[in-house]
Design an enzyme around this catalytic site. Structure first.
Site, PDB file in Angstrom:
ATOM      1  N   GLU A  38      -9.049   7.672   3.929  1.00  0.00           N
ATOM      2  CA  GLU A  38      -8.888   8.010   5.350  1.00  0.00           C
ATOM      3  C   GLU A  38      -9.307   9.457   5.610  1.00  0.00           C
ATOM      4  O   GLU A  38      -8.946  10.369   4.852  1.00  0.00           O
ATOM      5  CB  GLU A  38      -7.415   7.812   5.784  1.00  0.00           C
ATOM      6  CG  GLU A  38      -7.209   8.176   7.252  1.00  0.00           C
ATOM      7  CD  GLU A  38      -5.923   7.647   7.870  1.00  0.00           C
ATOM      8  OE1 GLU A  38      -5.149   6.968   7.178  1.00  0.00           O
ATOM      9  OE2 GLU A  38      -5.716   7.926   9.064  1.00  0.00           O
TER      10      GLU A  38
ATOM     11  N   LYS B 218       0.863  -1.194   0.000  1.00  0.00           N
ATOM     12  CA  LYS B 218       0.000   0.000   0.000  1.00  0.00           C
ATOM     13  C   LYS B 218       0.892   1.234   0.000  1.00  0.00           C
ATOM     14  O   LYS B 218       1.936   1.244   0.670  1.00  0.00           O
ATOM     15  CB  LYS B 218      -0.918   0.011   1.227  1.00  0.00           C
ATOM     16  CG  LYS B 218      -1.732   1.314   1.356  1.00  0.00           C
ATOM     17  CD  LYS B 218      -2.856   1.206   2.360  1.00  0.00           C
ATOM     18  CE  LYS B 218      -2.479   1.425   3.799  1.00  0.00           C
ATOM     19  NZ  LYS B 218      -1.874   2.760   4.098  1.00  0.00           N
TER      20      LYS B 218
END
Ligand code: KIV
Length: 262
Positions: free
Chosen positions: A180, A111
């Protein structure tokens, strides 16, 4: 037991919510395996376990050590390793470091944080058979550059930028994207604008999945609780009480009793 792969994760979009949790060692990974869809060896490790104030200090070799341990505890769940700050500054550096992660661990994917500006790097990794998860919105690796943790998607301009980022990452080949700290209505718009899954943290309920840091959700990190964390256990309190009981048993000579000696 069939291992979850990136295609099974992609197929869950709009069918079933995806669950993701962090883990940093074999002990917890073994407990979470076959319960959650994805385990993320997040660079949050440097804060929750390393005691740092942000995620920037962790090295590629430290991430590899922890990812190796997590993979040893996992049979079914997909494992993703965070690429740490400074390890994907350009295409060559990113490919070298992502290949090192693939060679030295059994992680299924890596990621990295960033949108349009990282699309070339993502493409390079994907074209070299490395599966990539994206991460946009509040990007913890940008905390010093942005002067704090900033919620994103607060106005039309920010929403447009996030949608552009998500589309660029999808086009570059990521199999899913972490959103996020994105305002809930913006997270829905982003999720609806792409055909790969989004996994939210502090981004409302209209993403394709959710992720939490395990030590936050199980109450082991109890110094403060961000608004988006739901506590499922008072871990720190339970541990403190048990250790106090053990110490009292030792001091009072109750432990060990005969059943515990040879
Ligand atoms: O490092 C991490 O744990 C993460 C999640 C919070 C998404 O990136």
């Amino acid at each position: 037991m069939k291992k979850i792969n990136i295609n099974s994760i992609k197929r869950l979009k709009s069918k079933e919510k995806i669950s993701m949790i962090t883990a940093y060692d074999a002990l917890m990974a073994k407990i979470f395996d076959d319960i959650v869809d994805i385990i993320l060896v997040g660079d949050s490790l440097s804060m929750s376990f390393g005691g740092d104030n942000d995620t920037l200090g962790i090295s590629i070799d430290e991430m590899i050590y922890h990812t190796k341990a997590v993979c040893k505890g996992v049979k079914k769940t997909l494992v993703v390793c965070d690429m740490p700050f400074g390890s994907y500054l350009d295409k060559n550096e990113a490919l070298k470091n992502a290949s090192k992660i693939y060679k030295q661990t059994k992680a299924d994917a890596v990621k990295l944080e960033g949108g349009v500006e990282k699309a070339d790097i993502v493409k390079e990794l994907c074209q070299n058979s490395i599966a990539v998860m994206g991460h946009i919105g509040l990007k913890p690796q940008f905390v010093r550059a942005e002067g704090g943790y900033k919620v994103k998607g607060k106005n039309e301009e920010e929403v447009k930028k996030l949608i552009k980022d998500a589309k660029a990452l999808e086009e570059a080949g990521v199999f899913c994207i972490v959103l996020e700290g994105v305002k809930a209505d913006a997270a829905k718009k982003i999720t609806d604008s792409i055909s790969i899954p989004t996994i939210g943290i502090g981004s409302g309920k209209n993403t394709d999945g959710q992720v939490l840091v395990w030590s936050d959700m199980l109450g082991f990190f109890d110094e403060f609780k961000p608004k988006f964390v739901k506590r499922y256990l008072n871990g720190a309190e339970l541990v403190r009480n048990s250790v106090k009981e053990y110490v009292k048993d030792v001091k009072d000579g109750r432990f060990p009793s005969e059943e515990y000696w040879y």
